[in-house]
Write an enzyme that holds these catalytic residues in place. Structure first.
Site, PDB file in Angstrom:
ATOM      1  N   ASP A  63      45.870  26.494 -23.931  1.00 45.53           N
ATOM      2  CA  ASP A  63      47.181  26.327 -23.307  1.00 45.53           C
ATOM      3  C   ASP A  63      47.627  24.868 -23.324  1.00 45.53           C
ATOM      4  O   ASP A  63      46.839  23.959 -23.614  1.00 45.53           O
ATOM      5  CB  ASP A  63      47.186  26.863 -21.860  1.00 45.53           C
ATOM      6  CG  ASP A  63      45.892  26.551 -21.113  1.00 45.53           C
ATOM      7  OD1 ASP A  63      45.245  25.538 -21.443  1.00 45.53           O
ATOM      8  OD2 ASP A  63      45.526  27.316 -20.214  1.00 45.53           O
ATOM      9  N   ASN A 127      42.778  31.778  -8.577  1.00 41.72           N
ATOM     10  CA  ASN A 127      43.473  33.058  -8.440  1.00 41.72           C
ATOM     11  C   ASN A 127      43.044  34.056  -9.513  1.00 41.72           C
ATOM     12  O   ASN A 127      43.690  35.084  -9.691  1.00 41.72           O
ATOM     13  CB  ASN A 127      44.994  32.843  -8.494  1.00 41.72           C
ATOM     14  CG  ASN A 127      45.453  32.278  -9.833  1.00 41.72           C
ATOM     15  OD1 ASN A 127      44.643  32.000 -10.718  1.00 41.72           O
ATOM     16  ND2 ASN A 127      46.751  32.097  -9.989  1.00 41.72           N
ATOM     17  N   HIS A 129      43.018  33.486 -12.783  1.00 42.73           N
ATOM     18  CA  HIS A 129      43.670  33.371 -14.091  1.00 42.73           C
ATOM     19  C   HIS A 129      42.678  32.930 -15.160  1.00 42.73           C
ATOM     20  O   HIS A 129      41.676  32.280 -14.880  1.00 42.73           O
ATOM     21  CB  HIS A 129      44.915  32.469 -14.046  1.00 42.73           C
ATOM     22  CG  HIS A 129      44.678  31.001 -13.937  1.00 42.73           C
ATOM     23  ND1 HIS A 129      45.612  30.140 -13.384  1.00 42.73           N
ATOM     24  CD2 HIS A 129      43.639  30.196 -14.310  1.00 42.73           C
ATOM     25  CE1 HIS A 129      45.154  28.896 -13.449  1.00 42.73           C
ATOM     26  NE2 HIS A 129      43.958  28.915 -14.004  1.00 42.73           N
ATOM     27  N   GLU A 134      48.597  34.208 -15.344  1.00 39.26           N
ATOM     28  CA  GLU A 134      48.561  34.311 -13.891  1.00 39.26           C
ATOM     29  C   GLU A 134      48.501  35.782 -13.469  1.00 39.26           C
ATOM     30  O   GLU A 134      48.774  36.676 -14.272  1.00 39.26           O
ATOM     31  CB  GLU A 134      49.817  33.648 -13.307  1.00 39.26           C
ATOM     32  CG  GLU A 134      50.002  32.182 -13.697  1.00 39.26           C
ATOM     33  CD  GLU A 134      49.026  31.228 -13.008  1.00 39.26           C
ATOM     34  OE1 GLU A 134      47.927  31.642 -12.605  1.00 39.26           O
ATOM     35  OE2 GLU A 134      49.374  30.040 -12.883  1.00 39.26           O
TER      36      GLU A 134
HETATM   37  C1  F6R Z   1      42.597  25.339 -18.850  1.00 34.04           C
HETATM   38  C2  F6R Z   1      42.882  26.698 -18.417  1.00 34.04           C
HETATM   39  C3  F6R Z   1      42.672  27.136 -17.012  1.00 34.04           C
HETATM   40  C4  F6R Z   1      41.467  26.508 -16.339  1.00 34.04           C
HETATM   41  C5  F6R Z   1      41.348  26.979 -14.891  1.00 34.04           C
HETATM   42  C6  F6R Z   1      40.193  26.308 -14.185  1.00 34.04           C
HETATM   43  O1  F6R Z   1      42.851  25.166 -20.226  1.00 34.04           O
HETATM   44  O2  F6R Z   1      43.302  27.471 -19.201  1.00 34.04           O
HETATM   45  O3  F6R Z   1      42.563  28.538 -16.974  1.00 34.04           O
HETATM   46  O4  F6R Z   1      40.306  26.859 -17.042  1.00 34.04           O
HETATM   47  O5  F6R Z   1      42.528  26.704 -14.198  1.00 34.04           O
HETATM   48  O6  F6R Z   1      40.457  24.954 -14.085  1.00 34.04           O
HETATM   49  P1  F6R Z   1      39.367  23.917 -13.539  1.00 34.04           P
HETATM   50  O7  F6R Z   1      38.269  23.919 -14.558  1.00 34.04           O
HETATM   51  O8  F6R Z   1      40.088  22.605 -13.499  1.00 34.04           O
HETATM   52  O9  F6R Z   1      38.922  24.417 -12.228  1.00 34.04           O
END
Ligand code: F6R
Length: 239
Positions: A63, A127, A129, A134
């Site tokens: 992303d 959450n 995701h 989401e």
């Molecule tokens: C990042 C992504 C997100 C993160 C998730 C966890 O490229 O796609 O899904 O993997 O938000 O983020 P952290 O590792 O910062 O807790």
């Protein structure tokens, strides 16, 4: 699904490194799917310090924020080049990061042209995701522009000067795109991920918790630290 609970973030990073390094050594032309965020930083530090040959590796990121130029210090382009790509011998032409100007269809075509993703690394949102899919995202969704949830904006504010600076939209691989990867490595660390991890691994498959769809994938390896695993076993099996 293989689930390993390890003692610490460092131990999770060590194990993830073993899995990635083995893959790159045994399949030099591996097509990787990579994540950003705090979770994979230890993995990337280890990969950057190792003497691995990335000359044939291709990489697709999950992303990117909409509205941040690639050289913006908070963009995921910048994150990936800082933490990993500038320190290994991956050819820049082998690095693919979603680009809002180009759109999701072009990114999907590039994945297909590379022969699909061999190993997709995922973090886990508080959450539930995966990527920026989401809660409520369709399980067959493809790479597209999405609105970030209020929870994700609040969670990611720690990377910015203020919550107002967090972009509101992103381009993300879809859940269907992620599920087409031949293997998936999901990493989650910290107590803040415990509820999402338990729901993802043991709850019903539901769009309310996108990571739960991974239960339907044939080759998923999950690495959790003890804090992230602390709510496993709390979901009663369905009657
Ligand atoms: C990042 C992504 C997100 C993160 C998730 C966890 O490229 O796609 O899904 O993997 O938000 O983020 P952290 O590792 O910062 O807790």
């Amino acid at each position: 699904m293989v689930v390993e609970v390890l003692s610490s973030y460092e131990a999770v990073s060590d194990r993830a490194f073993e899995i990635l390094a083995t893959r790159i050594c045994t399949v030099p032309g591996s097509v990787l799917g990579l994540a950003t965020g705090s979770t994979p930083i230890g993995l990337y530090q280890r990969l950057a310090a190792a003497d691995l040959n990335w000359s044939q590796v291709k990489s697709f990121n999950l992303d990117e924020y909409v509205g941040l130029a690639p050289d913006h210090p908070k963009s995921y382009h910048h994150f990936m080049w800082t933490h990993l790509f500038s320190q290994v011998n991956i050819p820049p032409a082998h690095v693919f990061i979603p680009d809002a100007d180009e759109g999701g269809g072009a990114f999907e075509s590039r994945i297909a042209a590379a022969g699909g993703i061999d190993l997709q690394v995922l973090g886990l949102g508080t959450n539930g995701h995966i990527g920026f899919n989401e809660p409520g995202s369709r399980l067959d969704s493809r790479t597209r522009r999405v609105a970030l949830s209020a929870r994700t904006i609040a969670d990611n504010a720690r990377f910015f000067d203020s919550v107002a600076d967090v972009p509101r939209h992103a381009l993300t691989m879809g859940i269907g795109t992620i599920m087409q990867a031949r293997a998936i490595l999901l990493m989650a660390c910290g107590a803040g991920k415990a509820a999402a991890a338990a729901g993802a691994l043991e709850g019903p498959v539901t769009t309310d918790l996108p990571a739960s769809v991974l239960q339907r994938h044939a080759e998923v390896h999950v690495l959790l630290d003890e804090a992230a695993a602390s709510q496993l076993g709390s979901n009663p099996p369905p009657q």
